[in-house]
Design a protein around this motif. Structure first.
Motif, PDB file in Angstrom:
ATOM      1  N   PRO A 163      72.873 112.362   2.637  1.00 53.43           N
ATOM      2  CA  PRO A 163      72.460 112.873   1.324  1.00 53.43           C
ATOM      3  C   PRO A 163      74.121 113.566   0.672  1.00 53.43           C
ATOM      4  O   PRO A 163      73.811 113.984  -0.505  1.00 53.43           O
ATOM      5  CB  PRO A 163      71.812 114.082   1.892  1.00 53.43           C
ATOM      6  CG  PRO A 163      72.239 114.285   3.422  1.00 53.43           C
ATOM      7  CD  PRO A 163      72.311 112.588   3.743  1.00 53.43           C
ATOM      8  N   TRP A 194      72.202 116.911   6.550  1.00 53.52           N
ATOM      9  CA  TRP A 194      71.483 118.113   5.773  1.00 53.52           C
ATOM     10  C   TRP A 194      71.674 119.435   6.217  1.00 53.52           C
ATOM     11  O   TRP A 194      71.645 120.026   5.478  1.00 53.52           O
ATOM     12  CB  TRP A 194      69.865 117.370   5.922  1.00 53.52           C
ATOM     13  CG  TRP A 194      69.393 116.163   5.514  1.00 53.52           C
ATOM     14  CD1 TRP A 194      69.789 114.828   6.051  1.00 53.52           C
ATOM     15  CD2 TRP A 194      68.448 116.039   4.407  1.00 53.52           C
ATOM     16  NE1 TRP A 194      68.899 114.089   5.061  1.00 53.52           N
ATOM     17  CE2 TRP A 194      68.375 114.654   4.289  1.00 53.52           C
ATOM     18  CE3 TRP A 194      67.879 117.058   3.456  1.00 53.52           C
ATOM     19  CZ2 TRP A 194      67.515 114.143   3.355  1.00 53.52           C
ATOM     20  CZ3 TRP A 194      67.033 116.519   2.481  1.00 53.52           C
ATOM     21  CH2 TRP A 194      66.835 115.123   2.011  1.00 53.52           C
ATOM     22  N   ILE A 198      70.571 121.832   3.450  1.00 58.15           N
ATOM     23  CA  ILE A 198      69.428 121.427   2.768  1.00 58.15           C
ATOM     24  C   ILE A 198      68.532 121.301   3.761  1.00 58.15           C
ATOM     25  O   ILE A 198      68.606 120.862   4.963  1.00 58.15           O
ATOM     26  CB  ILE A 198      69.453 120.259   2.242  1.00 58.15           C
ATOM     27  CG1 ILE A 198      70.805 120.239   1.162  1.00 58.15           C
ATOM     28  CG2 ILE A 198      68.239 119.656   1.478  1.00 58.15           C
ATOM     29  CD1 ILE A 198      71.144 118.586   0.666  1.00 58.15           C
ATOM     30  N   TYR A 214      65.559 119.796   6.187  1.00 56.54           N
ATOM     31  CA  TYR A 214      65.358 118.502   6.346  1.00 56.54           C
ATOM     32  C   TYR A 214      63.847 118.173   5.952  1.00 56.54           C
ATOM     33  O   TYR A 214      62.756 118.812   6.808  1.00 56.54           O
ATOM     34  CB  TYR A 214      66.010 117.754   7.599  1.00 56.54           C
ATOM     35  CG  TYR A 214      65.337 116.510   7.915  1.00 56.54           C
ATOM     36  CD1 TYR A 214      66.109 115.345   7.008  1.00 56.54           C
ATOM     37  CD2 TYR A 214      64.656 116.034   8.963  1.00 56.54           C
ATOM     38  CE1 TYR A 214      65.962 114.244   7.254  1.00 56.54           C
ATOM     39  CE2 TYR A 214      64.590 114.660   9.117  1.00 56.54           C
ATOM     40  CZ  TYR A 214      65.201 113.952   8.338  1.00 56.54           C
ATOM     41  OH  TYR A 214      65.007 112.184   8.417  1.00 56.54           O
TER      42      TYR A 214
END
Length: 245
Positions: free
Chosen positions: A39, A212, A217, A219
């Motif tokens: 990512p 992540w 962020i 997951y």
């Protein structure tokens, strides 16, 4: 002279096309695949700046290891977002007799200009494409990647029209892209194409989950485990993997 934004470089890639490859991972991707293990490639403004000549010079240091099958692969992120660089870099590589591979999900594809004209020129200096087909079902594809798949499938048809060799790749994600009917639909679709040399099933893995977490962020596949070997084998049987056409 064009420049590009590079996420990372790999000197001895063994899973990015035929033979040993020098792999350039470009920065930037507009898909948001739930299983993405990089990512940190999403942001288009990140990365390290290189010119095409600088990268080719780096790659050529490893040419003795490529043998007769190896060469350079440009991956991502999504390399088609940096089309001008691809054109210059692959043209320089072909002048040196280097085998060129483009690893793409096809998401930027359009037949509109100026993209399409540049793509046509790029295909003249591209030997092989690794094309990721994530999901055939439109709704499931949108859920899995955040994007539609109409233009991606049209890209696959275009590559067939021009006879450009392609290896199709499908990441097998339990509960997301391992539905029998969708695998059968993918098999049926590839059978309409005249240029598919290989189909590969790539089992989902969780090796990139820490990225992540580091990026803060959530997951989206929490609790989903990699597919069992038997399930991978079944998917390969459906897709008729590895058969040369």
């Amino acid at each position: 002279m064009t420049t590009c934004k590079v996420h990372s470089l790999e000197s001895f890639g063994a899973a990015d096309g035929p033979g040993v490859r020098y792999v350039i991972f470009l920065q930037g991707c507009r898909m948001r695949c739930q299983f993405c293990h990089n990512p940190d490639t999403w942001e288009e403004q990140g990365g390290t700046i290189y010119t095409a000549e600088e990268l080719l010079s780096k790659a050529l240091r490893y040419r003795n290891y490529w043998g007769t099958e190896g060469g350079v692969t440009v991956s991502g992120g999504e390399p088609l977002l940096q089309m001008d660089f691809l054109l210059e870099f692959f043209a320089l590589a072909k002048e040196k007799g280097i085998h060129t591979v483009l690893d793409t999900a096809g998401q930027p594809f359009t037949r509109e200009e100026p993209f399409f004209g540049k793509l046509e020129e790029l295909m003249k200096v591209t030997d092989l494409l690794l094309l990721d087909l994530k999901e055939m079902n439109p709704e499931r594809h949108r859920r899995l990647t955040g994007r539609e798949n109409d233009n991606i499938l049209e890209f696959a048809r275009y590559l067939s029209e021009i006879g450009k060799p392609v290896w199709i790749r499908h990441v097998l994600v339990p509960e997301r892209s391992d539905f029998v009917e969708d695998l059968q639909a993918l098999r049926a679709f590839t059978e309409t194409l005249a240029n598919v040399e290989r189909i590969e099933v790539l089992p989902y893995h969780t090796l990139g989950v820490f990225k992540w977490e580091n990026m803060g962020i959530k997951y989206p596949l929490e609790g989903i485990r990699p597919p069992e070997p038997e399930r991978v084998r079944q998917a390969e049987e459906i897709l008729c993997c590895g058969e040369q056409r």
